[in-house]
Every structure is written in C-alpha cells, then in structure tokens.
Design a protein around this motif. Structure first.
Motif, short mmCIF file in Angstrom:
data_model
loop_
_atom_site.label_atom_id
_atom_site.label_comp_id
_atom_site.label_asym_id
_atom_site.label_seq_id
_atom_site.Cartn_x
_atom_site.Cartn_y
_atom_site.Cartn_z
N ARG A 47 0.83 -1.21 0.00
CA ARG A 47 0.00 0.00 0.00
C ARG A 47 0.86 1.26 0.00
O ARG A 47 0.47 2.28 -0.57
N ALA A 50 1.82 1.76 -3.42
CA ALA A 50 0.70 2.29 -4.21
C ALA A 50 0.43 3.75 -3.87
O ALA A 50 -0.26 4.43 -4.63
N LEU A 52 -1.06 4.57 -0.96
CA LEU A 52 -2.24 4.59 -0.11
C LEU A 52 -1.87 4.76 1.37
O LEU A 52 -2.74 4.96 2.20
N THR A 68 7.77 9.01 -3.92
CA THR A 68 7.41 8.91 -2.49
C THR A 68 6.24 9.80 -2.10
O THR A 68 5.39 9.41 -1.34
N PRO A 72 -1.53 8.33 -5.55
CA PRO A 72 -1.54 6.98 -6.11
C PRO A 72 -1.72 6.98 -7.64
O PRO A 72 -1.07 6.21 -8.34
N GLY A 73 -2.58 7.86 -8.12
CA GLY A 73 -2.89 7.88 -9.54
C GLY A 73 -1.76 8.40 -10.41
O GLY A 73 -1.82 8.33 -11.63
N ILE A 77 1.15 3.10 -11.48
CA ILE A 77 0.86 1.78 -10.94
C ILE A 77 -0.60 1.43 -11.21
O ILE A 77 -1.41 2.29 -11.52
N MET A 79 -3.57 -1.48 -9.37
CA MET A 79 -3.63 -2.37 -8.22
C MET A 79 -4.86 -3.25 -8.27
O MET A 79 -5.93 -2.82 -8.68
N PHE A 81 -7.17 -5.34 -5.71
CA PHE A 81 -7.38 -5.41 -4.27
C PHE A 81 -7.87 -6.78 -3.84
O PHE A 81 -8.45 -7.52 -4.62
N GLY A 99 -10.34 4.08 -15.07
CA GLY A 99 -9.03 4.73 -15.01
C GLY A 99 -8.72 5.49 -16.29
O GLY A 99 -8.12 6.57 -16.26
N ARG A 103 -7.96 9.51 -16.88
CA ARG A 103 -6.78 10.02 -17.60
C ARG A 103 -7.17 10.84 -18.81
O ARG A 103 -6.31 11.37 -19.50
N ARG A 146 -9.39 -4.23 -15.06
CA ARG A 146 -9.39 -2.80 -14.78
C ARG A 146 -7.96 -2.31 -14.48
O ARG A 146 -7.62 -1.16 -14.77
N ALA A 147 -7.15 -3.19 -13.91
CA ALA A 147 -5.78 -2.79 -13.61
C ALA A 147 -4.91 -2.82 -14.86
O ALA A 147 -4.19 -1.86 -15.16
N MET A 150 -4.80 -0.20 -17.87
CA MET A 150 -4.03 1.03 -17.69
C MET A 150 -2.63 0.91 -18.28
O MET A 150 -1.89 1.89 -18.32
#
Lengths: 362, 269, 296
Positions: A47, A50, A52, A68, A72-73, A77, A79, A81, A99, A103, A146-147, A150
């Motif tokens: 997380r 990601a 989060l 860092t 997240p978006g 990446i 993800m 879940f 997503g 974008r 869905r991941a 992207m």
C-alpha cells in the motif's frame, strides 16, 4: 516498464512498527512475491508502494523517478485489491474504463482497449453486466482487467486469490502467470500462501515483523532457507527441525543426532566458529525410511501414518523431536513400530539454535 | 408447533390492532361531520363522511401559512444538518485521527440535551442575535437536535461502503474528491436520502422548541399547541389537525421502511 | 551506500499530520459548541443570576420550588416515567421477538408496529384525545355495550388517575415502536449459532431467551432504557393535549414559566433540573445496568 527501488522504508502506527527499515530492488519485469504471516507488514509495504499509506521515512523509486510523495494515480501503478473493489454501481465496462476516463483517454480508445483486455481475460460477454450479477471469479477478472487496461509500469496485487475457492484459485493462479508472461509488467504480489508464492514468483521476499528475512528465487528459498522461520513457513509440511551436537570436523562435519553420528558436508565458520549445539533442518521428502538399523540412520518410532492422495505422511518420534516424512502410498507401518530414518546429507541444513540463522555450506 | 404458530399469530393480531385502531379512529374522526362528533349517543361509524372538518381546519387562520413554515423549516434543517454533519461523518468513517473517539462521544452525548434544555436559553440568546421568531432560528435548533442522528446514520452509511473502492479509484487516477463524488456518493445516495427523510420527520414533528422560539411565525405543531392551550380550539379542529400531522409522517415512514432498522439500529451504538 | 541529500529531506522523524479529517469535523465542532455547550452554560447562568443585576442568586430555584405545581410536576414526571418506560420495553421486546420469529407477514407487521416512530407526541395526544374525550370513541363503545347511559368524563381533574392512565397509555402507544426497533436491531446482531447451540444442549425456548438472548441483548436494552427515560422527562405535548395543566410535568412547567409568566430564569431553572435528571439517570443506568464484557 520500470524497475522499483524501495529504500529504507519505515512505517509505524502509534507504537506498532509495521515496516522497519525495508529495502529491496525489483528489476524491470520481475514478479516479486511478498510472503509472510498476517501482520508481517507485507500489505502495508504494498500500500505504501501504491501511495495509499504515507511513510514515516524512506523513498520509493519507480523507473528511477522518486514517487514517495506522489498521489496513487500519478505513480504509473495499477492495483488489484483483495476484495477486488469492483465498483458495484457501474457496469463491468465502466469499471474497466474508469481509469482511462480519469486520464482523459478518448472514448474510442477506451472502447478498443477495454475490448482488448476483456478478450485477454475472457470476460467480453460480461461487459454490460453489473458486478452483483457476477461470480467471485468473474469479479476477480474484472478487477484484473481494470488494472491491466491502464498498461501500468507496475502491477500491484494484494492477496488477489484469497477470496476464491480452491479450484478457482488454482485456475486463476495459472491465468495470472500467463498474463505476467504476456504483459511483462513489474509485479508485486502479496500473499500469505507459500504455494502461491512458490508457483508465481520470480523471487520471493519472505517477511516477518516488518522486515524482509530472505529475498531470493523460489528454489533458493525452498532449498536453503536463511533461517528457521523461513524453513518453517515454506513447504507443506514444513521443514523438520532436530537438535544435534557437533561431534567433530575432519574433512566432513560430524553431527550427532539421537545417538547417531551423521557425516555432513563442511560448513563455513561463522564468526565465533560453529557452535557445539546445532539445529538440523531437513525437509520431509529428503528422508528415507528403513525398517532395520543401517549405518548413519537415526532410530525413530512411528506415531501416525496419514494418506494424503499422491503420497503418505509419516509422523515419527526421534528422541524428544517430531519428524514428518513423505513416504510412497504403498508404505505400511503400524504405530509404535521402530524405524530408522536416513537423512540426505546434501540436503541437511544446519542452524544456530540460539539465533535460528542458517550456517552456510563452505 | 401449531399451537405456537397460533400463539404468534394471535399476538401479532392483537398488537397490530393496538397500533392500527387509534390511527383508524383519528382518520374517521377527521372526516366525520362536525355535529356527529358532538352527538350523544355517539355513533362509532358516521352515516356519511365529509371533507367539511378537514376544510375547516385548513381554512383556520394561520394553518396554511404554518404548514408552509413547517415544510420550509424542515427543508432548511435537512440542508443545514447535512452540510454540517456529512463532512464530519465522512471523517469519522474514513480517518483515524486524534480526538476521533471524543468527538463521537460528544455527538452521542448531545442526545442527552434535548429540545427542552436547549430551547429556553436559546430563546434568550436568539432575541439578542435577532433570530427570535424566525424560521431560521427554529431550523437551527432542529439542526442541533438532528445532528446526532444524521451523523450516526451517515457515518454508518459511509462505513458500509468499503474504503477499498475509493482507494481503487485513487490508484486509477482519481483525486480524493473525485473518488468520493464518483464512487462513494452514488452508492451512499439511498442511505443519505433515508437520513434526510428522517430529519424531515424529526423537524415536522418537533413541538417544544418551535413553540418557545416563535411568536408570529409558527410552525404547524406550534400553531396547534397554541390554538389548543391559548384559544381552546374546538374538538373537530384538533382531530383534523392530528390527522393532518400524521399523514406525511405515515407516507414518509412507508418510504424509508427498508431503512428503519438501520436508522435506529445504528443509532444504538 | 551514499545517501543523497533528498533522502535526508524525507527522513522525517515523525509521520506528517493529516489535516483533512480536522477540516471536515470543524463545522460540526463549531456548531455543537454554539448550540449545545453555549445553551447549556447559558441555562445554568440564567438559572442562578439575577436578570437585572447579574448577581448570583438562588431565588429562581426558590420560586420554582415554592410554586404550587412544582412538587406535582416532579411527582407526575417520575410516575409517568416509571409506569410508561417498563411497559414500553416489555411490549417493545415482545414485538421484536415476534418479528424475529419471521412468521409469514412479519415484515408487514414490522412496518405497522413501527409507524408510531413517525408520529409526534402532539399528534399522538390528539389521536388519543379522540378516544378519551367526553364524546369520544371509548364512551361510544361503552354506550353500545350498554355499560353506561351518559358519557363518562375520563379526562377531568376529579379523576387524576384516569388522566394519568390516558397519558401513560398514549406514551406506550407512541414510543414502544422506537424501543422495538432498537431491540430488533440488537436481536439481529446476535448470531443464530448461540440460540442453536443452546437448543442443542437441551435448552427450551424460554430458557434460551432467558439465559442466552436477553443477556446478549443487554447493550440494546440499556440504550433503549436511556433514550426512553431521557425522552420521558421531555414529555410535553401529549400531556398538554390530554390533561392541560391538570397533570403538571417538568417540561410543561418550563413552557408555562417561559410563555405564560415570562420568566426565562425560572424556566431555565426547570431546564437545569431536567438536565440534572437526564444526566443522573443515564449515569445510573450506565453504572448499575452495565452489560458484560465484549458483547455486541
């Protein structure tokens, strides 16, 4: 496509340390599995990667870029879940293109790309359905679609198979492996299931109490666990541990177990030398069972014999220790019977009983 | 087994009658001609029904205006209560932060200071703040009374929607606000609507604060209490008023019947 | 390993405070302060200060307690509470248990018995007025049954017990629904396994109810009792409609002192008294009806 660099990550919740100074480098295209018991910090690490979770300390680099502090978006990446987190109020199609919409991808492209991944995951016929009309396995596919629609540099998966029944899990495991081969996205995969880890990972990072204990390929992890914890966490049944005493070292290392002296390959001397007391680690399939006393075989007594399909599991008593051995299906021995166990010397792992750390072969 | 079933059904029947018969009786009374209401012997069922009693009530001075006032206050209360309680509910549902438990406790504790305790000191303050005898003033007190309920209900609605859904939206490129608007809000709408309707009933039914805080700008309950205490309004006015008060409540409770358990169930904790 | 300067920047000793939740709770916080803390302080202030000089005085409390209606108001409020609340809890529990048997038609039954939740104390008073008034339904029925010739007068100062009974009945009719829904929600939180386990070990229905269900329902019962008792101290419109001031109650007295005698100070004294009653009864319930550890 991108490599990942985690540098000295630290995360605490109040007084609880979730991640403690964790560093790892994940080369481009690698499938890395974070494996560990619950509460070991593997999900927190994922997380944090990601975006989060905010870290107390440390840096995360994806493709050389410091992410860092990025949302997240904005990290490149995607993800999957544990609960799938498929939006229940949107059709499958809208879930998949969510997503892309965020974008600002043109609607035409959204459609083509959605159809592409739907074909890849064999959910083309489900695009107009709502998640409530889908089975668990189908929802899982939607979450994966869905991941990957992207085209992420990095794909993160948090125990994605844990909510599926056994058969479906086996099937989806193979599917995920195929997908990774086709897409080659750098993947970080969290699980507590060692079988999943062994089958999927290019490398496995075994975690405990917020730290990585050992990070290596599945075969290295399996054959030469870095310590007692790794040996006991991986393998089903896990590695056996017996206490032994070093009897001498002249060419080979001689260790006495339950009155029997085993000749083992020599070990590198760690600082302070090989301790007099050692723990012997040996996997159940590296033990042969004899019905009569043979040289260098440890005497034991049969307690239980359990058939488990392709083979049987023998539980035997060696002194105060219990040893599990896999034996062929035709093997027969009534409880209480005396047997002799022959350990494959090349497969024996020695550990320091005080620290649990393995003593490397020289 | 069958004896037990018989017991269950007869108990259910008796209790249903206990609840339903008074409702039926006030409805009959509201449509009974005025002279029949004062007759002796009094017939239980009038030979004919009439709209005359209801018409008398609705044409009574101030009734129509105070009905509008009541609706206005209720709608304003919903707006205010949500504007204030919904963000707090979201924070309570989604964040762990210092003081979270104390805030939750404070919100629940406010249930201990109901209308009676608040109204009198606020009436004094409202005169100073120029809120006395205004609908806004009444709405503010109703907001205060409904905030504990709205917060608890809305918090539980948000808690019921997995945070992972919002996180998923964020990993897919949404901002926190976008994730809320596109994922959580659409899913929360039915629950929020139920909470809103509930707030409406609470405001529509509130008597004490409305009576204390208004003089000329009465809400309907305040007007009825005033007419009964101050002016000794006739019986048929009272019956018609009682019926008129319960009709919206009945419809509304019917609309949110699915949420009754969650609404009250969650206010428990 | 060489540590870049950027690394040091991120070496925060402590996690960053996330301000978002604080911003979100701020309006509620301010509002609660303005409309709960302030009025409470103001009520106490009004109750103990002289309106002209602003000096501390107990004269408002003296005026309150010296009033003809004061003792009656306390007595009636407590009597009504002591009669109505147990009845509400018992009847509410019965209905909740009935609904929980899931007999055919239980959802219609649930809706019907929950209807009074939407009915105000004012409307409930008016409904039962149509029954108890001189030319009301009760007298009509009694006359039809041949029990009376001339209408009996139930709601009169000569028959305070009847007045009290009518008020209690109306309260039970109106507020049982809330108790029922709270208890039903509590019942549905209790996993079926417990009752099934009890029956496997040979407990009958009543034993299961007494030894398993009711103890597990403790927290819900406690909540229902607290909510109902506090609201019983608020009793106003029902009493005013059915009995006028013939049955004085605390909230009613606060109203009369404010509206009729134009004394916000004495009215505030009543408000403080109600607050004290509510607070101490909640404390008593929490103290002496504490449910066991670790319950739902």
């Amino acid at each position: 496509m991108a490599e990942i660099e985690l540098r000295s990550l630290r995360k605490t919740y109040g007084k609880v340390v979730a991640i403690n100074d964790l560093s790892v480098h994940i080369p481009d295209g690698e499938f890395l599995v974070l494996l560990g018991p619950s509460g070991c910090g593997k999900t927190t690490t994922l997380r944090a990667l990601a975006g989060l979770e905010t870290l107390d300390r440390g840096r995360i680099l994806i493709g050389g870029r410091d992410v860092t502090l990025l949302a997240p978006g904005k990290r490149g990446i995607a993800m999957v879940f544990q609960s799938y987190a498929v939006f229940p109020h949107m059709r499958v199609f809208d879930n998949i293109v969510f997503g892309l919409r965020m974008r600002g991808v043109p609607p035409g492209d959204q459609r083509t790309r959605a159809h592409e991944v739907a074909d890849l995951l064999q959910i083309r016929n489900l695009l107009d359905r709502y998640p409530a009309q889908l089975s668990g396995g189908q929802r899982q596919r939607v979450a994966v679609a869905r991941a990957i629609v992207m085209r992420p540099d990095v794909l993160l998966m948090d125990e994605p198979l844990s909510n599926l029944d056994a058969l479906l899990r086996l099937h989806m495991r193979a599917e995920l492996k195929r997908l990774h081969r086709e897409l080659r996205a750098t993947t970080v995969y969290v699980t507590h299931d060692q079988v999943e880890a062994l089958s999927l990972g290019d490398r496995i990072a075994v975690m405990k109490e917020g730290e990585i204990i050992q990070c290596a390929t599945p075969s290295v992890i399996y054959d030469t666990p870095a310590n007692r914890f790794v040996g006991s966490f991986i393998g089903s049944p896990p590695m056996n541990f017996l206490s032994g005493t070093v009897a001498g070292a002249d060419g080979s290392l001689r260790v006495e177990v339950a009155g029997t002296v085993l000749a083992l390959p020599p070990r590198a001397h760690p600082a302070g030398g090989t301790p007099a007391q050692v723990t012997i680690g040996i996997r159940p399939e590296h033990i042969a069972v004899e019905f009569s006393a043979v040289p260098a075989a440890v005497p034991a007594q049969v307690s239980v014999l359990e058939p488990i399909g392709s083979h049987q599991l023998l539980t035997a008593q060696v002194g105060a220790d219990i040893v599990k051995v896999t034996v062929p299906p035709e093997f027969a021995a009534e409880p209480g019977r005396a047997v002799w166990l022959r350990f494959d010397p090349a497969r024996v792992r020695l550990m320091d009983p005080a620290t649990g750390q393995a003593i490397a072969v020289s | 087994m069958t004896l037990r079933r018989l017991g269950i059904y007869s108990a259910a029947l008796v209790i249903s009658a206990w609840v339903a018969v008074p409702l039926l009786l006030i409805s009959i009374a509201a449509f009974t001609p005025r002279d029949v209401l004062y007759q002796w012997p009094r017939p239980l069922w009038p030979e004919q029904f009439t709209l005359e009693t209801m018409r008398f009530f609705l044409r009574f001075t101030g009734v129509w205006q105070s009905t509008l006032n009541s609706v206005f206050v209720a709608v304003l209360t919903i707006g205010l209560a949500f504007a204030i309680a919904a963000p707090a509910s979201y924070a309570l549902a989604r964040f762990r932060f210092r003081g979270r438990d104390s805030l939750q406790l404070a919100i629940l504790a406010t249930k201990m200071f109901p209308a009676t305790v608040l109204s009198i000191p606020l009436a004094v303050a409202f005169i100073r703040w120029h809120l006395y005898d205004t609908l806004l003033g009444v709405a503010l007190v109703h907001t205060a009374l409904s905030i504990p309920f709205v917060t608890v209900i809305v918090t539980s609605v948000f808690v019921g929607i997995s945070y992972e859904l919002e996180e998923a939206a964020m990993t897919l490129g949404s901002s926190r606000a976008q994730a809320f608007l596109r994922v959580t809000l659409p899913m929360a709408l039915p629950g929020l609507a139920a909470a809103g309707i509930f707030t409406f009933v609470l405001s529509w039914n509130e008597v004490f604060a409305a009576t204390i805080l208004t003089l000329n700008h009465r809400t309907l309950p305040a007007l009825i209490v005033d007419s009964v205490i101050g002016a000794g309004a006739p019986l048929h006015f009272r019956f018609a008023g009682g019926f008129f008060m319960i009709v919206p409540a009945l419809i509304i409770i019917f609309l949110i019947r699915r949420y009754l358990l969650t609404l009250w169930g969650v206010t428990v904790r | 390993m060489v540590v870049a300067e950027a690394d040091l920047v991120l070496d925060r000793p402590r996690p960053r405070v996330n301000w978002t939740p604080y911003v979100l709770v701020l309006p509620a916080f301010v509002f609660l302060g303005l409309f709960f803390i302030y009025p409470m302080v103001q009520a106490i202030w009004l109750a103990v200060t002289d309106p002209q000089s602003g000096a501390f005085t107990l004269s408002h409390f003296r005026r309150m307690s010296g009033d003809l209606y004061f003792r009656q108001a306390i007595r009636y409020t407590l009597t009504i509470t002591a009669l109505a609340v147990p009845l509400q809890v018992m009847l509410g529990l019965a209905i909740a248990l009935l609904v929980n048997t899931r007999f055919r038609g239980h959802s219609a039954f649930l809706y019907l018995t929950a209807v009074p939740i939407g009915i105000s104390d004012l409307a409930a008073g008016l409904i039962w007025l149509s029954i108890f008034t001189e030319r009301g339904y009760l007298n009509a029925v009694l006359q039809k049954l041949g029990l009376i010739e001339v209408p009996a007068i139930f709601l009169s100062v000569e028959r305070p017990d009847w007045l009290l009974g009518a008020v209690v009945l109306t309260e039970v009719w109106r507020a049982t629904a809330i108790v029922m829904v709270i208890l039903l929600a509590g019942l549905q939180l209790i996993p079926k396994d417990y009752a099934e386990t009890a029956s496997v070990f040979g407990a009958g229905r009543w034993q299961t109810l007494r030894h398993v269900i009711l103890p597990l329902l403790g927290p819900s019962l406690q909540t229902a009792l607290i909510i109902r008792t506090i609201l019983a101290f608020q009793l106003f419109a029902t009493v005013v409609i059915l009995a006028g001031r013939q049955i004085p109650v605390l909230a009613g007295e606060a109203y009369f002192w404010y509206s009729l005698y134009r004394s916000p100070n004495v009215a505030s004294a009543y408000a403080v008294l109600i607050l004290l009653f509510s607070g101490s009864i909640t404390w008593l319930y929490l103290r002496f009806l504490r449910p066991g550890e670790g319950r739902a």
